[in-house]
Design a protein around this motif. Structure first.
Motif, short mmCIF file in Angstrom:
data_model
loop_
_atom_site.label_atom_id
_atom_site.label_comp_id
_atom_site.label_asym_id
_atom_site.label_seq_id
_atom_site.Cartn_x
_atom_site.Cartn_y
_atom_site.Cartn_z
N MET A 1 0.83 -1.21 0.00
CA MET A 1 0.00 0.00 0.00
C MET A 1 0.87 1.25 0.00
O MET A 1 0.53 2.25 -0.64
N GLY A 2 2.00 1.21 0.69
CA GLY A 2 2.91 2.36 0.70
C GLY A 2 3.46 2.67 -0.68
O GLY A 2 3.48 3.82 -1.11
N VAL A 3 3.88 1.64 -1.40
CA VAL A 3 4.42 1.84 -2.75
C VAL A 3 3.33 2.33 -3.70
O VAL A 3 3.54 3.27 -4.48
N VAL A 4 2.16 1.71 -3.63
CA VAL A 4 1.05 2.13 -4.49
C VAL A 4 0.66 3.58 -4.19
O VAL A 4 0.47 4.39 -5.10
N SER A 5 0.58 3.92 -2.92
CA SER A 5 0.23 5.29 -2.53
C SER A 5 1.30 6.29 -2.97
O SER A 5 0.97 7.40 -3.42
N ALA A 6 2.55 5.91 -2.84
CA ALA A 6 3.64 6.81 -3.26
C ALA A 6 3.53 7.12 -4.75
O ALA A 6 3.71 8.26 -5.18
N ARG A 7 3.25 6.09 -5.54
CA ARG A 7 3.11 6.29 -6.99
C ARG A 7 1.87 7.13 -7.31
O ARG A 7 1.91 8.04 -8.12
N LEU A 8 0.75 6.80 -6.65
CA LEU A 8 -0.51 7.50 -6.91
C LEU A 8 -0.44 8.95 -6.49
O LEU A 8 -0.72 9.85 -7.27
N PHE A 9 -0.08 9.20 -5.23
CA PHE A 9 -0.06 10.57 -4.73
C PHE A 9 1.15 11.34 -5.23
O PHE A 9 1.13 12.57 -5.27
N GLY A 10 2.19 10.65 -5.63
CA GLY A 10 3.38 11.31 -6.16
C GLY A 10 3.10 12.08 -7.43
O GLY A 10 3.71 13.10 -7.70
N ARG A 11 2.14 11.62 -8.22
CA ARG A 11 1.83 12.34 -9.46
C ARG A 11 1.13 13.66 -9.18
O ARG A 11 1.16 14.57 -9.99
N PHE A 12 0.51 13.79 -7.99
CA PHE A 12 -0.14 15.05 -7.62
C PHE A 12 0.79 15.99 -6.89
O PHE A 12 0.62 17.20 -6.94
N HIS A 13 1.77 15.45 -6.19
CA HIS A 13 2.60 16.27 -5.32
C HIS A 13 4.07 16.32 -5.76
O HIS A 13 4.91 16.75 -5.01
N GLY A 14 4.37 15.82 -6.96
CA GLY A 14 5.72 15.91 -7.51
C GLY A 14 6.69 14.88 -6.99
O GLY A 14 7.88 14.98 -7.23
#
Length: 107
Positions: A89-102
């Motif tokens: 879940m951490g890796v998936v969240s990092a990829r998902l939210f990373g596209r919004f927050h750079g």
């Protein structure tokens, strides 16, 4: 050990990992993505919505980890199942939210 218990611990770890960014963002007074935003998962929800959503995730994680089977903090298999859920879940969240927050392409 019943494999369904391990699956429950894995899912509990995923809910636990999902609870943290929502709860912390909400407590910090920051808006954050949630399933209740428009568009779902992409728009921002209020800090209050995120605190409630994070808390709900903590409750589900508790039920899946502590109330299913007999989770043993000293049993490597049980802890590994929770840890795998947290990591995925951490890796998936990092990829998902990373596209919004750079975070996917840091400068």
């Amino acid at each position: 050990m019943n494999w369904l218990h391990e699956l429950s611990y894995f899912a509990g770890g995923a809910f636990l990992a999902n609870a943290v960014p929502h709860f912390v963002s909400g407590m910090s007074g920051r808006a954050f993505q949630s399933p209740f935003a428009r568009p779902s998962g992409e728009g921002l929800s209020s800090s209050t919505v995120n605190v409630v959503w994070g808390f709900a995730n903590f409750v589900v994680a508790y039920v899946l980890i502590a109330r299913v089977g007999s989770f043993d903090l000293h049993a490597t298999r049980d802890v590994a199942a929770v840890g795998a859920g947290v990591l995925l879940m951490g890796v998936v969240s990092a990829r998902l939210f990373g596209r919004f927050h750079g975070g996917n392409s840091p400068a």
